[in-house]
Write an enzyme that holds these catalytic residues in place. Structure first.
Site, PDB file in Angstrom:
ATOM      1  N   CYS C  87     -37.077 115.717  -9.170  1.00 55.12           N
ATOM      2  CA  CYS C  87     -36.763 115.501  -8.085  1.00 55.12           C
ATOM      3  C   CYS C  87     -36.727 116.554  -7.257  1.00 55.12           C
ATOM      4  O   CYS C  87     -36.627 116.660  -5.725  1.00 55.12           O
ATOM      5  CB  CYS C  87     -35.547 114.594  -8.003  1.00 55.12           C
ATOM      6  SG  CYS C  87     -35.559 113.393  -9.174  1.00 55.12           S
ATOM      7  N   CYS C 210     -28.363 103.069  -4.325  1.00 62.02           N
ATOM      8  CA  CYS C 210     -29.631 103.920  -4.837  1.00 62.02           C
ATOM      9  C   CYS C 210     -30.522 103.933  -3.807  1.00 62.02           C
ATOM     10  O   CYS C 210     -31.074 103.292  -2.973  1.00 62.02           O
ATOM     11  CB  CYS C 210     -30.231 102.896  -5.921  1.00 62.02           C
ATOM     12  SG  CYS C 210     -29.132 102.508  -7.197  1.00 62.02           S
ATOM     13  N   SER C 211     -31.432 105.385  -3.899  1.00 59.08           N
ATOM     14  CA  SER C 211     -32.487 105.682  -3.038  1.00 59.08           C
ATOM     15  C   SER C 211     -33.774 104.857  -3.407  1.00 59.08           C
ATOM     16  O   SER C 211     -33.514 104.298  -4.822  1.00 59.08           O
ATOM     17  CB  SER C 211     -32.701 107.248  -3.031  1.00 59.08           C
ATOM     18  OG  SER C 211     -32.984 107.643  -4.504  1.00 59.08           O
ATOM     19  N   ILE C 213     -37.977 103.491  -3.959  1.00 60.93           N
ATOM     20  CA  ILE C 213     -39.083 104.124  -4.481  1.00 60.93           C
ATOM     21  C   ILE C 213     -39.929 104.160  -3.248  1.00 60.93           C
ATOM     22  O   ILE C 213     -39.907 103.206  -2.508  1.00 60.93           O
ATOM     23  CB  ILE C 213     -39.800 102.983  -5.491  1.00 60.93           C
ATOM     24  CG1 ILE C 213     -38.988 103.403  -6.608  1.00 60.93           C
ATOM     25  CG2 ILE C 213     -41.242 103.316  -5.747  1.00 60.93           C
ATOM     26  CD1 ILE C 213     -39.374 102.392  -7.801  1.00 60.93           C
ATOM     27  N   LYS C 332     -31.467 108.071   0.639  1.00 61.32           N
ATOM     28  CA  LYS C 332     -30.985 106.727   0.598  1.00 61.32           C
ATOM     29  C   LYS C 332     -31.935 105.792   1.617  1.00 61.32           C
ATOM     30  O   LYS C 332     -32.537 104.942   1.313  1.00 61.32           O
ATOM     31  CB  LYS C 332     -29.634 106.689   1.011  1.00 61.32           C
ATOM     32  CG  LYS C 332     -29.097 105.213   1.189  1.00 61.32           C
ATOM     33  CD  LYS C 332     -29.148 104.455  -0.118  1.00 61.32           C
ATOM     34  CE  LYS C 332     -29.083 102.911   0.234  1.00 61.32           C
ATOM     35  NZ  LYS C 332     -30.358 102.304   0.263  1.00 61.32           N
ATOM     36  N   HIS C 336     -37.339 108.410  -0.741  1.00 58.92           N
ATOM     37  CA  HIS C 336     -37.262 109.349  -1.795  1.00 58.92           C
ATOM     38  C   HIS C 336     -38.433 109.460  -2.600  1.00 58.92           C
ATOM     39  O   HIS C 336     -38.654 108.962  -3.619  1.00 58.92           O
ATOM     40  CB  HIS C 336     -35.850 109.074  -3.009  1.00 58.92           C
ATOM     41  CG  HIS C 336     -35.985 110.253  -3.685  1.00 58.92           C
ATOM     42  ND1 HIS C 336     -36.237 111.811  -3.765  1.00 58.92           N
ATOM     43  CD2 HIS C 336     -35.565 110.249  -4.999  1.00 58.92           C
ATOM     44  CE1 HIS C 336     -35.931 112.238  -4.515  1.00 58.92           C
ATOM     45  NE2 HIS C 336     -35.449 111.421  -5.517  1.00 58.92           N
TER      46      HIS C 336
END
Lengths: 129, 346, 387
Positions: C87, C210-211, C213, C332, C336
């Protein structure tokens, strides 16, 4: 995870075989071939961990990749072995049972399988001690 | 020099399902089932347990009970009718998981519910002939019964491991005798998920014929009588059959009681009589004599007589007893049980 | 070493871009950056492309050449290098470009980042992301990325009393910021309630912790500071580009409640820049999960250890607060696209320092920081930018 790659680590996966640097008395699991303190001066020997320790932190996985999705929810933790090193492992228990500091011991379980006609991966999980 | 069992270990999964719960799903009367079968609940494997993991846990328990290490074991034979692989031995997985590799003999056995005792006889022969010092025989199963089949009330999971050797013998194996015919009482074809059976044909022509003939054969061979024994263990596909053969042969219900684990365990197939024997060893005293007859469909029986030695007291409390393993179960409903047993195809 | 300046910015819209391919995305971001710098492609001397996992996401490796080729730069045979650190791939591509210019090896360099994640299913994408952890000793035993951060969250809650509401407020604040960012994947505002009632992913982390997809790409044009005015009236100067590594596995770390590499990389950056924490007006930090932002603002030493949660709940990290964090919406809400994130952070900070951030502008922002984490903290890249 493919077959040769899994087979290579069978001693560690089945029997918690790690290493110990005789020069600085540090235990390593997963095994390290280079001591992070002594580096080339280190004397690395194989060591079988007793398999008991305590939960340092934990989670319950509700959303998992393909290989593990049939097993959800499952408890995952970082376990600190009595000899010192920490490892990531599943804890076989109800999600409400796991607590930070809980004593655990190793058991032999299925980690997963490559579909209905592929190999079965066995390894170490932990249960409340 | 005496030869016999030097250590033993048992593993029974934590989960159970009650007869009532299975009967509820299929519309049976649970009281009829309990009365008819003499079984009240049965063990169920966890989702990540199979015959190999059960065999490994039993084998590790056996080593823990004794001072033996994996490297001391010269042979491992695993008897089961639910080996995880059709081709690829369970025995090698056990051998690796107790660090007994690579210098050992190993193979899997299959003879319905008596593959574990067949393994015991193999180890006995190899040790007697001095090919190996210690041999490990395991009977373990995650028995399959098709949904709604009568077998579903009893098909259970569990296993026991026995090490045969000549030193530190806790129970001398005095003699063994087998009785074998080609009988089609129960089978599972290659590639099939569940076994088929001959219904009532499994009783008289299967179980009773072979267990009675086998037991009588050994009593005759050893010139003994039922009353010479403190304990008797018979293969226990349900609670009724072993009691019935015991009384037919002249053994008392008192002799059978300690080894009768089926009521709370179910039928652990290859593990069945061996777990019953372990339950006896858990409490046996030096000098106790034990009679055991296993049974495997297809069909055959293996009978043994054991004499417990002074060594027994040193190891009895070194690993979990059968009573401890049967205590504090977690009960499942049928839906979760079906998930554990892969009856729901995902 | 010479000073480096950012003179061109490009960033695609982030989201599920069903009609856009990997190629479409990097071309769009790259051309936008060149356009912004008023520069011709022929002037570009080198490319650095951050990308985590094209091999799994689109079954394509060798994307360095692919990017140069489809950007129309192959006639110049420009050296084009793919950079990977999970990342932190984008942040590392930026740092690689900066080093190339600072060392006088090249004059004009494009650092870009891209990830096209939605061409495969969610379970496979999860497995691809799990490759940023230790495949052998974390992923192979059932660890997932949310699971690893969840274990950090659990430890942080245990050690510092960080609360469920404090975690949720990170997402609430970042969605609020994202609602003002036209590029953001999520522009809806959410509440603490909606976060803590969203489905559990890895206890205690829920879906809204969670960030997502995301597909997206971003690019910046780097030149020597002394040439910056040839291309723009608002050059952004690179004050520091630092990086630190730590163990790949979470279980081997000194602490489960701090990412040490963040502190080390930040210390190195502040030393190079000769600046203090208090000089930072705005920061983009790596909030792949809500707990990650709380740890980041503590480990960057913007807040005392254990005070990240309360500070967030108090509004200290929102626009208008003490130090606005993740004005883009962060990972977020902005999204991402793994390899693109580190570059997008630099684009956001550069826009803030130029005064071009529109509704989400931090008034008078002069110095900003970016913080990009690979895996669970095995790689951290920190940049300090100034106008």
């Amino acid at each position: 995870m493919n077959v040769p790659r899994f087979c290579r680590e069978i001693p560690s996966r089945y029997n918690l075989i790690g290493t110990k640097c005789e020069n600085c008395d540090t235990y390593y699991f997963p095994p390290r071939r280079v001591c992070i303190t002594c580096r080339r001066k280190g004397v690395i020997r194989e060591y079988q961990f007793e398999g008991s320790g305590k939960v340092v932190t934990h989670t319950t996985i509700y959303s998992a990749p393909e290989n593990f999705s049939k097993m959800t929810p499952y408890v995952l933790a970082i376990v600190e072995l009595d000899e010192g090193p920490k490892l990531t492992a599943q804890i076989v228990c109800d999600p409400s049972e796991v607590k930070i500091g809980m004593r655990v011991k190793s058991v032999f379980r299925k980690l997963g399988e490559e579909g209905p006609d592929g190999v079965i991966y066995y390894g170490t999980k932990f249960i409340p001690a | 020099m005496s030869i016999g069992i030097t250590t033993y270990g048992v593993y029974i999964p934590r989960y159970r399902i009650r007869v009532e719960e299975i009967a509820r799903v299929w519309g049976d009367d649970p009281n009829d089932i309990k009365k008819g079968l003499g079984v009240f609940e049965k063990s169920v494997p966890d989702r990540d347990e199979d015959t190999a993991t059960i065999a490994v846990e039993a084998a590790r328990s056996a080593l823990q009970r004794s001072g033996l290490a994996g490297v001391d074991i010269g042979a491992i034979y695993v008897g089961s009718e639910s080996h995880p692989y059709a081709v690829k031995p369970t025995a090698t997985i056990v051998a690796e998981a107790i660090r007994a590799t690579p210098e050992l003999m190993a193979a899997d056995y299959e003879f319905a519910c008596k593959a574990g005792t067949a393994a015991l006889q193999t180890c006995l022969g190899l040790v007697a002939a001095d090919y190996i010092k210690y041999g490990m025989a395991i009977g373990a199963d995650t028995a399959q019964g098709a949904p709604a089949d009568a077998l579903e009330y009893t098909a259970a999971a569990g296993g026991a491991a026995y090490v045969v050797g000549k030193s530190h013998v806790i129970a001398e194996i005095e003699d063994t005798y087998s009785f074998t015919t080609d009988t089609f009482d129960f089978w599972r074809r290659q590639g099939q998920q569940y076994p088929k059976h001959g219904g009532r044909f499994t009783g008289e022509p299967g179980y009773f014929k072979h267990v009675l003939a086998g037991a009588r054969g050994l009593l005759h061979k050893t010139r003994s009588k039922p009353e010479d024994f403190d304990f008797a263990v018979f293969h226990q596909p349900n609670g009724k059959f072993p009691r019935k053969v015991a009384s037919t042969l002249g053994f008392s219900q008192q002799q059978v009681k300690q080894g009768l684990v089926v009521e709370k365990l179910g039928n652990a197939y290859s593990g069945s009589s061996l777990i019953g024997l372990a339950s006896v060893l858990d409490v046996a005293e030096p000098g106790s004599r034990i009679f055991m007859t296993s049974f495997g469909s297809g069909a055959g029986s293996d009978s043994f007589t054991f004499r417990v030695t002074e060594e027994i007291g040193k190891i009895q409390d070194k690993a979990p007893s059968v009573a401890e393993l049967l205590a504090a179960p977690i009960y499942l409903d049928y839906a979760i049980y079906a998930k554990h047993k892969n009856k729901i195809v995902l | 070493m010479r000073e480096v300046a950012i003179v061109g910015l490009g960033c695609t819209k982030f989201g599920e871009m069903w009609d856009k391919s990997f190629r479409d995305l990097f071309i769009e971001a790259g051309l936008m950056a060149l356009e912004d710098a008023g520069m011709s492609g022929a002037q570009v001397e080198a490319l650095y492309g951050g990308n985590m996992s094209s091999g799994i996401f689109i079954q394509q490796e060798h994307v360095g050449a692919l990017i140069a080729d489809y950007s129309g730069l192959i006639s110049n045979n420009v050296p084009s290098t793919r950079v990977e650190a999970a990342c932190a791939s984008g942040g590392l591509a930026l740092r690689s470009g900066i080093i190339a210019v600072a060392s006088e090896y090249h004059d004009i360099v494009i650092s870009a980042g891209i990830e096209k994640m939605t061409d495969i299913g969610a379970e496979k994408a999860m497995d691809a992301l799990a490759a940023a952890a230790d495949r052998e000793w974390e992923a192979a035993v059932g660890a997932t990325f949310p699971g690893l951060y969840a274990m950090m969250a659990r430890a942080h809650m245990h050690e510092f009393g960080t609360t469920r509401e404090q975690l949720a407020q990170v997402a609430v604040k970042n969605h609020y910021h994202g609602s003002m960012n036209p590029r953001a994947q999520f522009r809806n505002r959410i509440t603490i309630d909606s976060v803590i009632s969203s489905p559990l992913v890895a206890d205690p982390l829920r879906l809204f912790d969670c960030s997502p997809i995301t597909d997206g790409a971003a690019a910046v044009v780097l030149v020597p500071a002394e040439r910056a005015r040839e291309f723009t009236d608002t050059p952004i100067y690179v004050k520091a580009a630092s990086q630190a590594s730590d163990t790949i596995s979470l279980h081997d770390r000194r602490s489960l409640t701090s990412i040490d590499a963040t502190t080390v990389a930040a210390d190195r950056a502040f030393k190079t820049a000769r600046l203090e924490r208090s000089n930072i007006d705005v920061a983009e930090v790596h909030d792949c999960f809500t707990i990650a932002e709380i740890m980041a603002i503590e480990d960057l030493r913007f807040f005392e250890k254990g005070r990240g949660g309360p500070a967030t709940l108090a509004g200290d990290t929102a626009i208008g607060g003490k130090i606005p964090i993740n004005t883009s919406g962060g990972l977020k809400a902005c999204g991402h696209p793994v390899g693109a994130t580190g570059i997008k952070q630099a684009v956001e900070i550069a826009e803030q320092l130029r005064g071009d951030a529109g509704k989400r502008q931090v008034e008078g922002a002069e110095i900003g920081l970016t913080h990009n984490v690979g895996g669970t903290g095995g790689t951290v890249v920190v940049h300090i930018l100034a106008r």
